[in-house]
Write an enzyme that holds these catalytic residues in place. Structure first.
Site, PDB file in Angstrom:
ATOM      1  N   ASN A  84      34.005  34.527  46.908  1.00 14.72           N
ATOM      2  CA  ASN A  84      34.972  35.608  46.747  1.00 14.72           C
ATOM      3  C   ASN A  84      34.986  36.595  47.909  1.00 14.72           C
ATOM      4  O   ASN A  84      35.969  37.301  48.112  1.00 14.72           O
ATOM      5  CB  ASN A  84      34.716  36.364  45.443  1.00 14.72           C
ATOM      6  CG  ASN A  84      33.302  36.910  45.361  1.00 14.72           C
ATOM      7  OD1 ASN A  84      32.345  36.140  45.403  1.00 14.72           O
ATOM      8  ND2 ASN A  84      33.153  38.211  45.224  1.00 14.72           N
ATOM      9  N   GLN A 100      37.790  31.596  42.213  1.00  9.86           N
ATOM     10  CA  GLN A 100      38.630  31.756  43.402  1.00  9.86           C
ATOM     11  C   GLN A 100      39.333  30.459  43.810  1.00  9.86           C
ATOM     12  O   GLN A 100      40.221  30.486  44.661  1.00  9.86           O
ATOM     13  CB  GLN A 100      37.794  32.271  44.575  1.00  9.86           C
ATOM     14  CG  GLN A 100      37.165  33.632  44.358  1.00  9.86           C
ATOM     15  CD  GLN A 100      38.169  34.769  44.354  1.00  9.86           C
ATOM     16  OE1 GLN A 100      39.278  34.647  44.862  1.00  9.86           O
ATOM     17  NE2 GLN A 100      37.790  35.895  43.776  1.00  9.86           N
ATOM     18  N   SER A 149      39.186  32.305  35.669  1.00  4.16           N
ATOM     19  CA  SER A 149      39.687  33.604  35.224  1.00  4.16           C
ATOM     20  C   SER A 149      41.190  33.659  35.430  1.00  4.16           C
ATOM     21  O   SER A 149      41.688  33.310  36.511  1.00  4.16           O
ATOM     22  CB  SER A 149      39.008  34.726  36.010  1.00  4.16           C
ATOM     23  OG  SER A 149      39.533  35.984  35.657  1.00  4.16           O
ATOM     24  N   CYS A 187      33.785  44.121  42.652  1.00  2.00           N
ATOM     25  CA  CYS A 187      32.712  44.378  41.707  1.00  2.00           C
ATOM     26  C   CYS A 187      31.602  45.218  42.326  1.00  2.00           C
ATOM     27  O   CYS A 187      30.897  45.943  41.636  1.00  2.00           O
ATOM     28  CB  CYS A 187      32.118  43.055  41.216  1.00  2.00           C
ATOM     29  SG  CYS A 187      33.333  41.955  40.499  1.00  2.00           S
ATOM     30  N   ALA A 196      35.750  35.385  33.100  1.00  4.68           N
ATOM     31  CA  ALA A 196      34.918  34.352  33.720  1.00  4.68           C
ATOM     32  C   ALA A 196      33.448  34.726  33.632  1.00  4.68           C
ATOM     33  O   ALA A 196      32.582  33.845  33.551  1.00  4.68           O
ATOM     34  CB  ALA A 196      35.330  34.146  35.172  1.00  4.68           C
ATOM     35  N   THR A 197      33.151  36.029  33.662  1.00  3.99           N
ATOM     36  CA  THR A 197      31.754  36.469  33.510  1.00  3.99           C
ATOM     37  C   THR A 197      31.193  36.000  32.180  1.00  3.99           C
ATOM     38  O   THR A 197      30.071  35.470  32.109  1.00  3.99           O
ATOM     39  CB  THR A 197      31.666  38.001  33.619  1.00  3.99           C
ATOM     40  OG1 THR A 197      32.023  38.393  34.948  1.00  3.99           O
ATOM     41  CG2 THR A 197      30.254  38.495  33.317  1.00  3.99           C
ATOM     42  N   HIS A 245      43.260  36.252  35.785  1.00  2.00           N
ATOM     43  CA  HIS A 245      43.840  37.235  36.698  1.00  2.00           C
ATOM     44  C   HIS A 245      43.578  36.931  38.168  1.00  2.00           C
ATOM     45  O   HIS A 245      44.055  37.645  39.043  1.00  2.00           O
ATOM     46  CB  HIS A 245      43.371  38.658  36.346  1.00  2.00           C
ATOM     47  CG  HIS A 245      41.999  39.016  36.797  1.00  2.00           C
ATOM     48  ND1 HIS A 245      41.766  39.785  37.921  1.00  2.00           N
ATOM     49  CD2 HIS A 245      40.785  38.753  36.267  1.00  2.00           C
ATOM     50  CE1 HIS A 245      40.462  39.979  38.058  1.00  2.00           C
ATOM     51  NE2 HIS A 245      39.843  39.358  37.066  1.00  2.00           N
TER      52      HIS A 245
END
Length: 358
Positions: A139, A167, A184, A304, A72-73, A186
């Site tokens: 998040n 999220q 994302s 993170c 996603a980044t 995961h």
């Protein structure tokens, strides 16, 4: 070990694992084929990728396309930098993937404040802005932003609206009027190493990775059929189970709040995803708590930022001082969290905190 860190990552769904296995084949199979090759094995791999693309797209609004990325980044970098926007507005509680990318765009940056609940004012105006980026669900504190109203305001000013839905994807309805949405795998029970950017039809982007021109010339690099298949299966399952999963985490939320009733909630008590609960106790030593309750996996902040020693920018943005922020913990639960293990973990945390005399 009781796992309560679903915002950092979710367990891999068995269905996603099963979808991935055929594409882990050795030399005696064709499952290792390059999906960009024109031969029969390559075409089979490409078909698996396209099925996954359709499955991920089913979580998105109509009228757009899904571009697979490594995370996603990467998707957010493609959205923000690839748009060419020079005048940006982002919320104060965005993930670093948005905040740092917006700073790297080297244009004018407007940081939107949030209230004590972590909400951006839906009546915000965006004059003299080219692109607005506000996340769907935070998040750290679970706040659900009024993204559709903010997207409408952005469009009224002629700006694009980007939504980090990492999220929220598979848990909430997608922001129907966003121009780009980053997700994302995961974070919705799929594999790590793959994300996606949904791009509304008509939105033009410049590639940020150059090479073979895969992914509609916007993202070069050989795709992994294995990761795509796992992402697709997880997305399909999330769509099918959305109401069931939401009801389950709602019950877990109620149980956790009942046991941790004297803890103060960080973030909105109403506008939130119930799979996230961020709490604080005045004077709590979180490092000691984590040491004493080692068989419960929980977070003192986002994965993170953990270990950086910095006070959470999200908690300071909602008005907490450094002491309050450092006395906060985040619990995350989801589809595979059992009611009894959630209650047991919360009871252990309460007992250990009480032993500190707080």
């Amino acid at each position: 070990m009781i796992y309560l860190d679903y915002q950092a990552t979710t367990p891999l769904a068995p269905e996603a694992r099963e979808a991935m296995l055929p594409w882990l084949g050795g030399p005696e199979t064709i499952g290792f084929a390059n999906p960009h090759s024109p031969h029969r094995p390559g075409r089979a791999a490409a078909a698996a990728v396209e099925l996954a693309r359709e499955q991920v797209a089913a979580l998105m609004p109509p009228g757009g396309r899904v571009i697979f990325t490594g995370s996603a980044t990467e998707a957010l970098n493609l959205a923000i930098l690839g748009s060419g926007a020079r005048r940006l507005a982002v919320s104060a509680i965005e993930h670093a993937a948005v905040l740092d990318t917006a700073r790297a765009a080297a244009g004018e940056l407007r940081v939107l404040p949030v209230d004590a609940d972590g909400l951006v004012n839906p009546a915000t105006r965006f004059d003299d802005v080219d692109l607005v980026s506000v996340m769907q669900v935070n998040n750290e504190i679970g706040t659900i932003q009024p993204v559709e109203q903010l997207a409408q305001a952005a469009h009224a000013a002629g700006a694009l609206f980007v939504c980090d839905a990492v999220q929220g994807a598979g848990k909430l309805a997608p922001p129907a009027n966003a121009d780009m949405i980053a997700v994302s795998a995961h974070k919705l029970y799929g594999p790590k190493g793959i994300g996606a950017l949904w791009v509304r039809d008509g939105v033009e982007l410049s590639p940020q990775m150059h090479g073979g021109g895969q992914e509609a010339a916007l993202r070069s690099g050989t795709l992994s059929p294995m990761l795509c298949a796992g992402f697709g299966a997880a997305a399909r399952l999330a769509g099918e189970r959305r109401e069931e999963d939401a009801a389950h985490v709602g019950r877990l939320w109620q149980a956790a709040r009942a046991i941790l009733s004297r803890w103060t909630l960080n973030g909105s008590p109403t506008e939130r995803w119930h799979g996230n609960i961020n709490l604080r106790l005045e004077g709590l030593d979180v490092a000691r708590l984590m040491s004493e309750v080692r068989d419960v996996a929980f977070s003192a902040g986002s994965a993170c930022a953990s270990g950086s020693g910095r006070t959470s920018h999200v908690l300071t943005a909602i008005g907490l001082d450094a002491r309050q922020a450092k006395g906060s913990i985040r619990l995350g639960f989801g589809r595979y969290t059992g009611s009894r293990e959630c209650e047991d973990a919360c009871a252990r945390l309460e007992t250990a905190a009480a032993a500190q005399g707080v």
